[in-house]
Every structure is written in structure tokens, then in C-alpha cells.
Design a protein around this motif. Structure first.
Motif, PDB file in Angstrom:
ATOM      1  N   TRP A  84       0.943  -1.255  -0.041  1.00  0.00           N
ATOM      2  CA  TRP A  84       0.017  -0.088   0.078  1.00  0.00           C
ATOM      3  C   TRP A  84       0.803   1.266  -0.049  1.00  0.00           C
ATOM      4  N   LYS A  85       2.208   1.263   0.352  1.00  0.00           N
ATOM      5  CA  LYS A  85       2.910   2.343   0.438  1.00  0.00           C
ATOM      6  C   LYS A  85       3.252   2.675  -1.186  1.00  0.00           C
ATOM      7  N   HIS A  86       3.112   1.951  -2.039  1.00  0.00           N
ATOM      8  CA  HIS A  86       3.301   2.401  -3.218  1.00  0.00           C
ATOM      9  C   HIS A  86       2.085   2.783  -4.256  1.00  0.00           C
ATOM     10  N   VAL A  87       0.983   2.791  -3.501  1.00  0.00           N
ATOM     11  CA  VAL A  87      -0.315   3.109  -4.085  1.00  0.00           C
ATOM     12  C   VAL A  87      -0.592   4.693  -4.164  1.00  0.00           C
ATOM     13  N   ALA A  88      -1.064   5.549  -5.122  1.00  0.00           N
ATOM     14  CA  ALA A  88      -1.336   6.756  -4.867  1.00  0.00           C
ATOM     15  C   ALA A  88      -2.962   6.841  -5.246  1.00  0.00           C
ATOM     16  N   TRP A  89      -3.679   7.789  -4.686  1.00  0.00           N
ATOM     17  CA  TRP A  89      -4.938   8.095  -5.228  1.00  0.00           C
ATOM     18  C   TRP A  89      -5.283   9.568  -5.464  1.00  0.00           C
ATOM     19  N   SER A  90      -6.297   9.854  -6.369  1.00  0.00           N
ATOM     20  CA  SER A  90      -6.432  11.106  -6.480  1.00  0.00           C
ATOM     21  C   SER A  90      -7.915  11.235  -6.304  1.00  0.00           C
ATOM     22  N   ASP A  91      -8.229  12.788  -6.002  1.00  0.00           N
ATOM     23  CA  ASP A  91      -9.822  13.198  -6.034  1.00  0.00           C
ATOM     24  C   ASP A  91     -10.052  14.597  -6.105  1.00  0.00           C
ATOM     25  N   GLU A  92     -11.369  14.792  -6.686  1.00  0.00           N
ATOM     26  CA  GLU A  92     -11.408  16.378  -6.975  1.00  0.00           C
ATOM     27  C   GLU A  92     -12.761  16.612  -5.856  1.00  0.00           C
ATOM     28  N   SER A  93     -12.683  17.814  -5.488  1.00  0.00           N
ATOM     29  CA  SER A  93     -13.655  18.203  -4.505  1.00  0.00           C
ATOM     30  C   SER A  93     -14.077  19.577  -4.648  1.00  0.00           C
ATOM     31  N   TRP A 138       1.091   7.343   0.299  1.00  0.00           N
ATOM     32  CA  TRP A 138       1.659   6.924   1.842  1.00  0.00           C
ATOM     33  C   TRP A 138       2.633   8.091   2.172  1.00  0.00           C
ATOM     34  N   ARG A 139       3.423   8.400   1.267  1.00  0.00           N
ATOM     35  CA  ARG A 139       4.679   9.290   1.609  1.00  0.00           C
ATOM     36  C   ARG A 139       4.461  10.949   1.242  1.00  0.00           C
ATOM     37  N   ASP A 140       3.815  10.959   0.453  1.00  0.00           N
ATOM     38  CA  ASP A 140       3.371  12.528   0.290  1.00  0.00           C
ATOM     39  C   ASP A 140       2.378  13.202  -0.402  1.00  0.00           C
ATOM     40  N   MET A 141       2.016  14.279  -0.523  1.00  0.00           N
ATOM     41  CA  MET A 141       0.813  14.795  -1.380  1.00  0.00           C
ATOM     42  C   MET A 141       1.327  15.176  -2.342  1.00  0.00           C
ATOM     43  N   GLY A 142       0.369  15.382  -3.373  1.00  0.00           N
ATOM     44  CA  GLY A 142       1.024  15.953  -4.966  1.00  0.00           C
ATOM     45  C   GLY A 142       0.572  17.201  -4.979  1.00  0.00           C
ATOM     46  N   PRO A 143       0.552  17.941  -6.044  1.00  0.00           N
ATOM     47  CA  PRO A 143       0.368  19.468  -6.350  1.00  0.00           C
ATOM     48  C   PRO A 143      -1.242  19.486  -6.209  1.00  0.00           C
ATOM     49  N   MET A 144      -1.739  20.409  -5.612  1.00  0.00           N
ATOM     50  CA  MET A 144      -3.233  20.800  -5.542  1.00  0.00           C
ATOM     51  C   MET A 144      -3.491  21.725  -6.848  1.00  0.00           C
ATOM     52  N   ILE A 145      -4.485  21.044  -7.711  1.00  0.00           N
ATOM     53  CA  ILE A 145      -4.772  22.052  -8.927  1.00  0.00           C
ATOM     54  C   ILE A 145      -6.122  22.557  -8.779  1.00  0.00           C
ATOM     55  N   GLN A 146      -6.216  23.788  -9.002  1.00  0.00           N
ATOM     56  CA  GLN A 146      -7.503  24.447  -9.285  1.00  0.00           C
ATOM     57  C   GLN A 146      -8.170  24.242 -10.713  1.00  0.00           C
ATOM     58  N   LEU A 147      -9.300  23.857 -10.615  1.00  0.00           N
ATOM     59  CA  LEU A 147     -10.138  23.472 -11.841  1.00  0.00           C
ATOM     60  C   LEU A 147     -11.089  24.550 -12.134  1.00  0.00           C
TER      61      LEU A 147
END
Length: 194
Positions: A84-93, A138-147
Motif C-alpha cells: 500500500w505504500k506504493h499506491v497513489a489516489w486522487s480526488d476532486e472536490s 503514503w509518503r507525500d501529497m501531490g500538487p493541488m490543482i484548481q479546476l
């Protein structure tokens, strides 16, 4: 009201939780040997532990969604923390700028409705909102993109190319990174999958 009548009342309520008091009263009168007005019905509903509350909003899942979730869980049942440490997820809100999305309740006395702490400000046309996209692992957050608007397939493809791929390359330079998408429409759009 006797215990048998209270069981009937509970049965009527659990059969249709959105029924109004007059509907519940009519159903009770049709199934019981006694006729009772709305007010005693309301008191007995409260005595049995039911209260009128706002329903909780949840994502609607079809039988197909439930099946896919069970299949996915079965396939990953042996995954370890290392996996699970190698998995990345994304979401939009979407975030409202000047108000809450739902009804706001406050505790107050009847004559305190003009107290500023009991009020909610309002602006014309709702005040607007901001839509963002982000990726995390697991390790970090990616860039937050404004849509600028709702995420569509072509825009999603450019976000994946410009932001997700670099994030995965840097964070998972060993090549073991996996992007776990949620099958939302932008992910399954032809341009996004290429």
C-alpha cells in the motif's frame, strides 16, 4: 397504546421511513383495531425512540458497484502495508466560499435569532465555489490543482500528464508506484486512458 400497537407502529415506520405523520396515522388506523389521531401517534413514535431528522447523504451504489467493490477487495485481501505504500489516489472536490453546502443548524433560545453567532451570512448567487484536484500517497501529497469547471476527460488527461506522471516518477522512482483510480467518468474517458 398497547405493546402490540407499538410494534405495529414501529413496523409502519421502518417500512417507509419518509412517511409523514398523517400517512403513518392512516396506515396505523387501517391495521389496528383502534383509531388514534395524529398527536398520540407522534407521542408514541417519540416514546419508541424514533425522531424526525435529516437523512444522511451517501453515494448511491448499484448492485454492479457493490460487486466490483467486493471483487476488488477480494483481489487485494493479501496486500501488505509495504504494497500500500506504493499506491497513489486522487480526488476532486468542490469547496463553497461563503456558505455551507447543506442546512446549518444552531442551538439558540427562541428570542436570540438576531444574535450574530446564530446567523449565517448570505450572498447573492451563493457566493461561488472552488474546485480542486489532488493526488496523495503514503509518503507525500501531490500538487493541488484548481479546476476551472467540472473535471472532464480531456482536462483530466492533461492533469495526469502534467502532474500525476511527474509525481509518480519522483515519488516512486523504483517503478513500483501504482495509481488507484476510482472509475469516475473522467478516468474512463478515452483520452484519459491513452
Amino acid at each position: 397504546m398497547q405493546e402490540q400497537d407499538q410494534r405495529l407502529l414501529s413496523k409502519i415506520i421502518t417500512r417507509d421511513r419518509r412517511a409523514t405523520l398523517p400517512q403513518i396515522s392512516a396506515d396505523f388506523d387501517a391495521g389496528s383495531s383502534i383509531n388514534v389521531t395524529v398527536r398520540p401517534i407522534q407521542r408514541n413514535i417519540i416514546d419508541t425512540g424514533f425522531r424526525s431528522r435529516r437523512s444522511i447523504r451517501v453515494t448511491l451504489l448499484t448492485a454492479g458497484h457493490n460487486t466490483l467493490r467486493l471483487v476488488w477487495a477480494y483481489q487485494h485481501r493479501h496486500s501488505t502495508v509495504y504494497d500500500w505504500k506504493h499506491v497513489a489516489w486522487s480526488d476532486e472536490s468542490r469547496f463553497q466560499l461563503n456558505r455551507a453546502d447543506g442546512r446549518v443548524r444552531v442551538w439558540r433560545r427562541p428570542h436570540k435569532f438576531m444574535d450574530p453567532t446564530c446567523q449565517q451570512g448570505n450572498v447573492q448567487a451563493g457566493g461561488g465555489s472552488v474546485m480542486i484536484w489532488d493526488v496523495c500517497s503514503w509518503r507525500d501529497m501531490g500538487p493541488m490543482i484548481q479546476l476551472e469547471s467540472t473535471l472532464k476527460g480531456d482536462r483530466h488527461g492533461s492533469i495526469m500528464f502534467d502532474h500525476l506522471h511527474p509525481f509518480m516518477t519522483i515519488l516512486h522512482s523504483d517503478g513500483l508506484g501504482v495509481f488507484q483510480q476510482d472509475n469516475a467518468t473522467p478516468y474512463t474517458f478515452r483520452i484519459a486512458t491513452e
